[in-house]
Scaffold this motif. Structure first.
Motif, PDB file in Angstrom:
ATOM      1  N   UNK A  32      -0.352   6.091   6.820  1.00  0.00           N
ATOM      2  CA  UNK A  32      -0.532   4.755   6.766  1.00  0.00           C
ATOM      3  C   UNK A  32       0.463   3.847   7.228  1.00  0.00           C
ATOM      4  N   UNK A  33       1.591   4.278   7.276  1.00  0.00           N
ATOM      5  CA  UNK A  33       2.819   3.449   7.687  1.00  0.00           C
ATOM      6  C   UNK A  33       2.878   3.560   9.271  1.00  0.00           C
TER       7      UNK A  33
ATOM      8  N   UNK B 196       0.997  -1.407   0.033  1.00  0.00           N
ATOM      9  CA  UNK B 196      -0.013  -0.029   0.000  1.00  0.00           C
ATOM     10  C   UNK B 196       0.979   1.169  -0.002  1.00  0.00           C
ATOM     11  N   UNK B 197       1.993   1.323   0.590  1.00  0.00           N
ATOM     12  CA  UNK B 197       2.905   2.343   0.748  1.00  0.00           C
ATOM     13  C   UNK B 197       3.596   2.680  -0.377  1.00  0.00           C
ATOM     14  N   UNK B 198       3.651   1.649  -1.565  1.00  0.00           N
ATOM     15  CA  UNK B 198       4.147   1.906  -2.896  1.00  0.00           C
ATOM     16  C   UNK B 198       3.138   2.386  -3.975  1.00  0.00           C
ATOM     17  N   UNK B 199       2.034   2.534  -3.405  1.00  0.00           N
ATOM     18  CA  UNK B 199       0.794   3.227  -4.567  1.00  0.00           C
ATOM     19  C   UNK B 199       1.500   4.766  -5.063  1.00  0.00           C
ATOM     20  N   UNK B 200       1.453   4.715  -6.100  1.00  0.00           N
ATOM     21  CA  UNK B 200       1.857   6.135  -6.782  1.00  0.00           C
ATOM     22  C   UNK B 200       1.192   7.170  -6.532  1.00  0.00           C
ATOM     23  N   UNK B 201      -0.243   6.979  -6.011  1.00  0.00           N
ATOM     24  CA  UNK B 201      -1.022   8.138  -5.879  1.00  0.00           C
ATOM     25  C   UNK B 201      -1.135   8.680  -4.385  1.00  0.00           C
ATOM     26  N   UNK B 202      -0.212   8.357  -3.592  1.00  0.00           N
ATOM     27  CA  UNK B 202      -0.183   8.773  -1.965  1.00  0.00           C
ATOM     28  C   UNK B 202       0.589   9.990  -1.896  1.00  0.00           C
ATOM     29  N   UNK B 203       0.124  10.713  -1.037  1.00  0.00           N
ATOM     30  CA  UNK B 203       1.211  11.935  -0.890  1.00  0.00           C
ATOM     31  C   UNK B 203       1.885  11.638   0.374  1.00  0.00           C
ATOM     32  N   UNK B 204       2.988  12.458   0.555  1.00  0.00           N
ATOM     33  CA  UNK B 204       3.795  12.180   1.642  1.00  0.00           C
ATOM     34  C   UNK B 204       3.218  12.178   3.152  1.00  0.00           C
ATOM     35  N   UNK B 205       2.306  12.791   3.143  1.00  0.00           N
ATOM     36  CA  UNK B 205       1.478  12.983   4.509  1.00  0.00           C
ATOM     37  C   UNK B 205       0.728  11.480   4.468  1.00  0.00           C
TER      38      UNK B 205
END
Length: 256
Positions: free
Chosen positions: A77-78, A63-72
């Protein structure tokens, strides 16, 4: 396997590679009336087969590798994933022997609840008006209310069905004694009326009520998690007992 390759073969699984997939932090083996020791001994890593197994671990949170996530969003999520992992490993409120009172982060808690059913329903599905108007299948697929015991499940189901609009369908089971059970088939006390009242784990209820657009799914994100923990006095609590069978993590290697 012996029925397929023959009982005379001496190699484990006849030398074939077998793949077992499991998460030892998830549901443990179900043994009726068993205690902690019996349950741990029934796990795969307590089997004589375990010494022949090679443990391969999934280490990347996809899930953390999804390209549409912002840094925040990625950081949030982490942090959520790490908290879930610590709970499942019994790493919160250490040292402990697998049982410990853990404090639930306020962001997940439902505390101002006079009507518990209304509070959990509103937190997950919104208010009554929104629930009545929403007809999107995905909306219901992405939400669920999980309960610790079947009695609570039935109470929640009854309440939610009453809240939902739409035509209701009721499906009734047909219960009878197995004719081959000659000792019981003629026993009048074991009639359909009695059988229809049986409500135990693993057996569907006699009456199944369904409405259109009703579906369930697992909670998969921080935004979808709300917790209502009630104490013995029936009031919302900020802590709950976390029970982890840590012995079940034996033989899994470092950082299990």
């Amino acid at each position: 396997m012996s029925d397929i390759v023959g009982k005379h073969r001496t190699k484990l699984f006849d030398g074939n590679v077998m793949v077992f997939g499991c998460d030892f932090r998830q549901i443990l083996p179900v043994i009726n009336g068993a205690g902690r020791a019996e349950i741990v001994l029934a796990s795969l890593n307590s089997s004589y087969l375990w010494e022949y197994c090679k443990v391969l671990k999934l280490t990347n949170n996809m899930q953390l590798l999804a390209g549409d996530l912002t840094t925040e969003e990625a950081l949030e999520l982490e942090q959520f994933s790490n908290w879930i992992l610590k709970v499942s490993k019994g790493k919160i409120a250490e040292p402990n022997d697998g049982e410990a009172d853990i404090e639930i982060p306020p962001v997940f808690l439902i505390t101002d609840a006079d009507n518990h059913l209304e509070a959990i329903s509103k937190a997950i599905y919104g208010d009554f008006a929104s629930l009545q108007q929403n007809k999107e299948t995905q909306f219901f697929q992405e939400r669920a209310i999980l309960c610790p015991i079947n009695e609570d499940v039935n109470i929640i189901n009854e309440y939610m069905l009453h809240m939902l609009d739409g035509e209701e369908n009721i499906y009734i089971s047909a219960n009878s004694i197995d004719p081959s059970d000659t000792n019981s088939v003629n026993y009048e006390a074991l009639g359909p009326d009695l059988l229809n009242t049986i409500n135990i784990s693993g057996l569907p209820n006699h009456s199944l009520r369904l409405k259109l657009y009703v579906a369930i799914s697992r909670v998969t994100s921080k935004k979808g998690l709300k917790i209502l923990a009630l104490g013995k006095d029936g009031k919302p609590q900020k802590k709950t007992m976390n029970v982890v069978f840590k012995n079940n993590f034996n033989n899994l290697g470092e950082n299990n």
